[in-house]
Design an enzyme around this catalytic site. Structure first.
Site, short mmCIF file in Angstrom:
data_model
loop_
_atom_site.label_atom_id
_atom_site.label_comp_id
_atom_site.label_asym_id
_atom_site.label_seq_id
_atom_site.Cartn_x
_atom_site.Cartn_y
_atom_site.Cartn_z
N LYS A 1 97.70 14.96 66.49
CA LYS A 1 97.44 16.40 66.48
C LYS A 1 96.53 16.81 67.64
CE LYS A 1 95.54 16.41 62.33
NZ LYS A 1 95.61 15.00 61.92
N ARG B 1 93.17 21.53 55.30
CA ARG B 1 93.29 20.15 54.85
C ARG B 1 93.34 20.02 53.34
NH1 ARG B 1 90.92 17.34 59.47
NH2 ARG B 1 90.89 15.08 59.25
N ARG C 1 92.30 3.36 68.81
CA ARG C 1 91.96 4.62 69.48
C ARG C 1 90.81 4.44 70.48
NH1 ARG C 1 92.40 10.15 66.22
NH2 ARG C 1 90.67 9.48 64.97
N ARG D 1 84.71 6.34 67.54
CA ARG D 1 84.40 7.21 66.42
C ARG D 1 83.92 6.40 65.23
NH1 ARG D 1 88.80 11.93 65.41
NH2 ARG D 1 88.16 11.49 63.28
N ARG E 1 90.39 7.53 54.80
CA ARG E 1 90.96 8.78 55.35
C ARG E 1 92.43 8.92 55.03
NH1 ARG E 1 89.47 7.74 61.04
NH2 ARG E 1 90.42 9.72 61.62
P1 AMP Z 1 89.44 15.03 62.36
O1 AMP Z 1 88.79 15.03 63.70
O2 AMP Z 1 90.36 16.20 62.16
O3 AMP Z 1 90.10 13.71 62.03
O4 AMP Z 1 88.28 15.23 61.29
C1 AMP Z 1 87.25 14.25 61.15
C2 AMP Z 1 86.47 14.49 59.86
O5 AMP Z 1 85.91 15.80 59.87
C3 AMP Z 1 87.30 14.42 58.59
O6 AMP Z 1 87.49 13.10 58.12
C4 AMP Z 1 86.42 15.26 57.65
O7 AMP Z 1 85.30 14.54 57.21
C5 AMP Z 1 85.93 16.36 58.57
N1 AMP Z 1 86.87 17.51 58.59
C6 AMP Z 1 87.54 18.00 59.67
N2 AMP Z 1 88.31 19.05 59.34
C7 AMP Z 1 88.14 19.22 57.99
C8 AMP Z 1 88.68 20.12 57.03
N3 AMP Z 1 89.58 21.06 57.39
N4 AMP Z 1 88.28 19.98 55.75
C9 AMP Z 1 87.39 19.06 55.38
N5 AMP Z 1 86.86 18.16 56.21
C10 AMP Z 1 87.22 18.24 57.52
#
Ligand code: AMP
Length: 185
Positions: free
Chosen positions: A13, A88, A127, A131, A142
């Site tokens: 994404k 999400r 990756r 992170r 996750r």
């Molecule tokens: P991402 O970079 O999209 O993989 O997000 C990394 C982390 O940020 C996730 O594992 C959540 O802990 C938090 N996070 C990001 N977007 C959301 C969302 N829409 N709802 C809840 N937690 C989020």
């Protein structure tokens, strides 16, 4: 153009959203990026979400929805955005619909990237962005959270006849073309 790029962690994404910024002329809006930057800068939001983010679980719906409401009101998002990582949960999707309705706006496209689990695990493991949540145990958390809490969001947009599903395997360029084709059809 208000586009939602949807898919499990590791689906691509973020990569696709960045490339599409040029193609579509609207900026990426990644809730994960905003949280990571808040953590780095030790803002009150960052302090609040750090532990939960490091665990691989989801930040609370209220916090995320408030953040998105505040962010899309900024002038740089006035012409639209490519959402990456939001909504999400079904509760977030419903709150987002209500927020857009209030603003007299709507989602133009919901694109779901489909990638098998083995490939997701291999991509996330390799990756190499350093992170905190890309370790094997967090990746497992996750993916579990995705299946339980996030996958129902696809059914939500399907029920509204808004979801388009794209094969997320192949070269970055091929996937980008598939997304553009889906957006334009
Ligand atoms: P991402 O970079 O999209 O993989 O997000 C990394 C982390 O940020 C996730 O594992 C959540 O802990 C938090 N996070 C990001 N977007 C959301 C969302 N829409 N709802 C809840 N937690 C989020």
């Amino acid at each position: 153009m208000r586009l939602i790029l949807f898919g499990p962690p590791g689906a691509g994404k973020g990569t696709q959203a960045k490339l599409l910024e040029t193609e579509l002329g609207v900026p990426q809006l990644s809730t994960g990026d905003i949280f990571r930057s808040a953590i780095k800068n030790q803002t009150p939001l960052g302090v609040k979400v750090k532990a939960i983010m490091d665990s691989g679980k989801l930040v609370g719906d209220d916090v995320v929805v408030a953040l998105v409401a505040e962010t899309i009101a900024k002038s740089q998002f006035a012409n639209g955005y490519i959402l990456d990582g939001f909504p999400r949960t079904v509760a977030q999707a419903e709150a987002f619909d209500a927020l857009l309705a209030q603003r007299g706006e709507k989602v133009d496209a919901f694109i779901a990237l489909e990638v098998p689990d083995e490939e997701l695990i291999s991509r996330l493991t390799n990756r190499g962005q350093g992170r905190e949540d890309d370790t094997p145990d967090k990746i497992k958390v996750r993916l579990g959270v995705y299946k339980q809490e996030t996958a129902p969001v696809l059914a939500y947009y399907k029920a509204k006849n808004q979801a388009k599903i794209i094969d997320g395997l192949g070269s970055v360029e091929d996937i980008q073309q598939r997304i553009l084709d889906a957006v334009n059809n």
